[in-house]
Design an enzyme around this catalytic site. Structure first.
Site, PDB file in Angstrom:
ATOM      1  N   ASP A 205      50.393   3.891  43.735  1.00  0.00           N
ATOM      2  CA  ASP A 205      51.740   4.359  43.437  1.00  0.00           C
ATOM      3  C   ASP A 205      52.285   5.175  44.594  1.00  0.00           C
ATOM      4  O   ASP A 205      51.524   5.661  45.423  1.00  0.00           O
ATOM      5  CB  ASP A 205      51.678   5.307  42.223  1.00  0.00           C
ATOM      6  CG  ASP A 205      51.663   4.538  40.928  1.00  0.00           C
ATOM      7  OD1 ASP A 205      51.847   3.323  40.965  1.00  0.00           O
ATOM      8  OD2 ASP A 205      51.484   5.197  39.886  1.00  0.00           O
TER       9      ASP A 205
ATOM     10  N   LYS B 256      56.639   3.158  42.289  1.00  0.00           N
ATOM     11  CA  LYS B 256      58.074   3.222  42.059  1.00  0.00           C
ATOM     12  C   LYS B 256      58.531   4.644  42.358  1.00  0.00           C
ATOM     13  O   LYS B 256      57.749   5.585  42.317  1.00  0.00           O
ATOM     14  CB  LYS B 256      58.371   2.869  40.607  1.00  0.00           C
ATOM     15  CG  LYS B 256      57.544   3.690  39.668  1.00  0.00           C
ATOM     16  CD  LYS B 256      57.747   3.285  38.261  1.00  0.00           C
ATOM     17  CE  LYS B 256      57.096   4.357  37.432  1.00  0.00           C
ATOM     18  NZ  LYS B 256      56.792   4.165  36.138  1.00  0.00           N
TER      19      LYS B 256
ATOM     20  N   MET C  90      59.646  14.023  34.928  1.00  0.00           N
ATOM     21  CA  MET C  90      60.784  13.167  35.312  1.00  0.00           C
ATOM     22  C   MET C  90      62.089  13.719  34.723  1.00  0.00           C
ATOM     23  O   MET C  90      62.913  12.959  34.220  1.00  0.00           O
ATOM     24  CB  MET C  90      60.567  11.723  34.822  1.00  0.00           C
ATOM     25  CG  MET C  90      59.349  11.073  35.447  1.00  0.00           C
ATOM     26  SD  MET C  90      58.869   9.559  34.624  1.00  0.00           S
ATOM     27  CE  MET C  90      57.931  10.161  33.236  1.00  0.00           C
TER      28      MET C  90
HETATM   29  C1  LIG Z   1      55.505   8.637  36.293  1.00  0.00           C
HETATM   30  S1  LIG Z   1      55.169  10.315  36.054  1.00  0.00           S
HETATM   31  C2  LIG Z   1      53.470  10.358  36.403  1.00  0.00           C
HETATM   32  C3  LIG Z   1      52.788  11.585  35.909  1.00  0.00           C
HETATM   33  C4  LIG Z   1      51.336  11.594  36.274  1.00  0.00           C
HETATM   34  N1  LIG Z   1      50.621  10.555  35.608  1.00  0.00           N
HETATM   35  C5  LIG Z   1      50.678  12.930  36.005  1.00  0.00           C
HETATM   36  O1  LIG Z   1      49.760  13.035  35.189  1.00  0.00           O
HETATM   37  O2  LIG Z   1      51.081  13.904  36.667  1.00  0.00           O
HETATM   38  C6  LIG Z   1      55.939  10.977  37.466  1.00  0.00           C
HETATM   39  C7  LIG Z   1      56.385  12.407  37.280  1.00  0.00           C
HETATM   40  O3  LIG Z   1      55.271  13.275  37.307  1.00  0.00           O
HETATM   41  C8  LIG Z   1      55.672  14.520  37.848  1.00  0.00           C
HETATM   42  N2  LIG Z   1      54.891  14.786  39.060  1.00  0.00           N
HETATM   43  C9  LIG Z   1      53.952  13.991  39.596  1.00  0.00           C
HETATM   44  N3  LIG Z   1      53.382  14.582  40.657  1.00  0.00           N
HETATM   45  C10 LIG Z   1      53.969  15.783  40.780  1.00  0.00           C
HETATM   46  C11 LIG Z   1      53.798  16.889  41.668  1.00  0.00           C
HETATM   47  N4  LIG Z   1      52.895  16.862  42.646  1.00  0.00           N
HETATM   48  N5  LIG Z   1      54.575  17.975  41.481  1.00  0.00           N
HETATM   49  C12 LIG Z   1      55.474  18.028  40.476  1.00  0.00           C
HETATM   50  N6  LIG Z   1      55.665  17.023  39.615  1.00  0.00           N
HETATM   51  C13 LIG Z   1      54.932  15.922  39.758  1.00  0.00           C
HETATM   52  C14 LIG Z   1      57.163  14.402  38.151  1.00  0.00           C
HETATM   53  O4  LIG Z   1      57.860  14.834  37.009  1.00  0.00           O
HETATM   54  C15 LIG Z   1      57.300  12.915  38.355  1.00  0.00           C
HETATM   55  O5  LIG Z   1      58.639  12.508  38.178  1.00  0.00           O
END
Ligand SMILES: C[S@@+](CC[C@H](N)C(=O)[O-])C[C@H]1O[C@@H](n2cnc3c(N)ncnc32)[C@H](O)[C@@H]1O
Length: 467
Positions: free
Chosen positions: A250, A272, A386
């Site tokens: 990803d 994405k 998100m």
């Molecule tokens: C599709 S989701 C995936 C979440 C992921 N599976 C998790 O457990 O963190 C994507 C969202 O996760 C959050 N996200 C992922 N990595 C991040 C980071 N390093 N800092 C802040 N938010 C993060 C954001 O809200 C982003 O839009």
């Protein structure tokens, strides 16, 4: 990387060492561990030379050019700067790379701190920045590398031609070696039972070269890469990305983690960003299934945890339908990573008895249909994934459902990464925090009184109270 590591092949090699003092002795002892022949530019052969157990002879400076013409490299240990510079010039005139002890400006290469286990040699260099650190790292490696690893390498060398003849396919051959050198064969060598190791090697080769072995597919490993900091990768995730033939990753997987993937593995970006799919979800399933059916070791690497807003569940189902086993490796979710990084406890005996993870982005766009009155109840923490684009609506809906506009809020972007950004405020000021701090995402909204606890949040709240 300012230093490029490479190893000289020393079979039939000749080496010229200038000088006969203690430094010359140290370097000669090192070179003497290899099959190389040593020519020492010195008036006569020093006493220590006879103890080396290597072919070593003294030559005069005037003879040096003849030997330099065929030498692999030269080591200069001369006392005076003039002598060292002259020796360096002479070696370079013959196109010979030089290591000049304690004269970095004359060096073409440095001699690293070495760990020697027969055919296995590990070298650690710091480019002169901290030789002591290099020695410490070498000492740590010493404890990691089993004493008999050299014997394991020698066994592998003996079997290499037979394995090559029995298994044509390069990828399968690598799988064979990984199984042998990490599994039962290696165990027998480390236990000192070489006869058993040979027997196991033969049995493994038979198994791998049989026709049925080619039909093996999967499991596909669906692996959580954590929020970005490579130190937050689990040991299992690290091992799997080191063994993978192909990694479907990803966008959220950080470049530092992608650097840890096995060098020769295929890397396929399928991620994405903000709902824009590079490869649609069905396409990702097809790619994974096809790669597994080709007998590849497949890793699907996802940001955070695969089962938290990661569509990991859909991937497990698709693989199951295709008759391929899925193995899921949890990762540290960004919710946990961001909270830890900001020192913001998601639950707290005084402030939050529960924590809820919600998405701020509906499948068809906009805000999803959430239980706003449930989320507006006090004494809890709501973590919104998100939710940057819909933050204003989320703030409105929660307040309309009864949550106080003064409730503390934190917004954390790129949590645990070097470019992490944090903003603190209240539910009412949530859209301003995002705008003021220039937050675009990936970011989390953390809503609840626990967001008032980090020290930097308190400064913000005090400023607001005084204003
Ligand atoms: C599709 S989701 C995936 C979440 C992921 N599976 C998790 O457990 O963190 C994507 C969202 O996760 C959050 N996200 C992922 N990595 C991040 C980071 N390093 N800092 C802040 N938010 C993060 C954001 O809200 C982003 O839009």
């Amino acid at each position: 990387m300012r230093l490029f590591p490479a190893f000289f092949l020393m079979d039939d090699a000749e080496i010229v060492i200038f000088g006969d003092g203690p430094e010359a002795e140290r370097k000669a002892r090192l070179v003497a561990k290899t099959p190389a022949r040593i020519w020492l530019v010195a008036d006569k052969l020093p006493k220590w030379a006879s103890e080396l157990g290597a072919e070593i002879s003294a030559i005069s400076l005037s003879e040096a050019p003849d030997y330099l013409a065929r030498t692999r490299f030269a080591i200069i240990t001369s006392d005076s700067d003039e002598e060292a510079e002259a020796a360096c010039k002479l070696a370079h005139a013959h196109g010979v790379p030089v290591n000049a002890v304690d004269r970095k400006h004359l060096c073409d290469f440095t001699v690293p701190s070495l760990l020697d286990r027969g055919d296995i040699v590990a070298a650690v260099a710091t480019g002169g920045a901290a030789p002591v650190l290099a020695k410490d790292i070498r000492a740590s490696l010493e404890t990691l590398l089993p004493a008999r690893i050299g014997e394991l390498a020698a066994l592998a060398a003996r079997w290499r031609p037979a394995v090559k003849a029995a298994i044509d396919d390069g990828t399968r051959r690598r799988h064979f070696w990984e199984d042998a050198l990490r599994g039962a064969v290696a165990q027998a060598v480390h236990a000192g039972d070489m006869a058993l190791a040979e027997e196991r090697m033969g049995a493994a080769l038979e198994r791998f070269s049989s026709a049925d072995a080619h039909k093996e597919t999967g499991p596909v490993h669906i692996v959580g890469a954590g929020p970005g900091d490579p130190d937050l990768l689990t040991l299992k995730a690290f091992r799997l990305i080191q063994q993978a033939d192909i990694v479907f990753h990803d966008k959220l997987v950080s470049p530092e983690i992608m650097d840890m993937v096995r060098r020769d593995a295929e890397r396929v970006p399928v991620g994405k960003s903000k709902g824009e799919h590079l490869v649609p979800q069905d396409g990702i399933h097809e790619l994974m299934i096809a790669a597994a059916r080709e007998g590849k070791r497949v890793v699907r690497l996802k940001g955070g945890d695969p089962f938290i807003f990661g569509r990991g569940g859909e991937e497990v189902e698709a693989l199951r339908e295709a008759g391929i086993e899925a193995d899921v490796v949890p990762g540290i979710s960004s919710a946990l990573g961001c909270a830890a990084s900001a020192k913001l406890p998601l639950t707290h005996r005084d402030h939050a008895q529960s924590v809820t993870f919600v998405t701020g982005h509906a499948q068809k766009g906009g805000v999803p249909d959430l239980d706003w009155s449930g989320l507006a109840k006090p004494n809890q923490t709501v973590v919104v994934f998100m939710g940057v684009g819909t933050a204003a609506t989320i703030s409105d809906r929660l307040r309309a459902a009864g949550l106080d506009g003064d409730t503390a809020v934190a917004v954390i972007e790129n949590g645990t990464r070097p470019n992490e950004k944090r903003g603190f405020g209240t539910l009412e000021t949530l859209p301003q925090i995002i705008e003021e701090r220039g937050i675009k995402g990936p970011a989390l909204l953390i809503i609840g009184e626990v967001a008032r606890l980090p020290a930097e949040a308190q400064t913000r709240f005090i400023e607001e109270t005084l204003a």
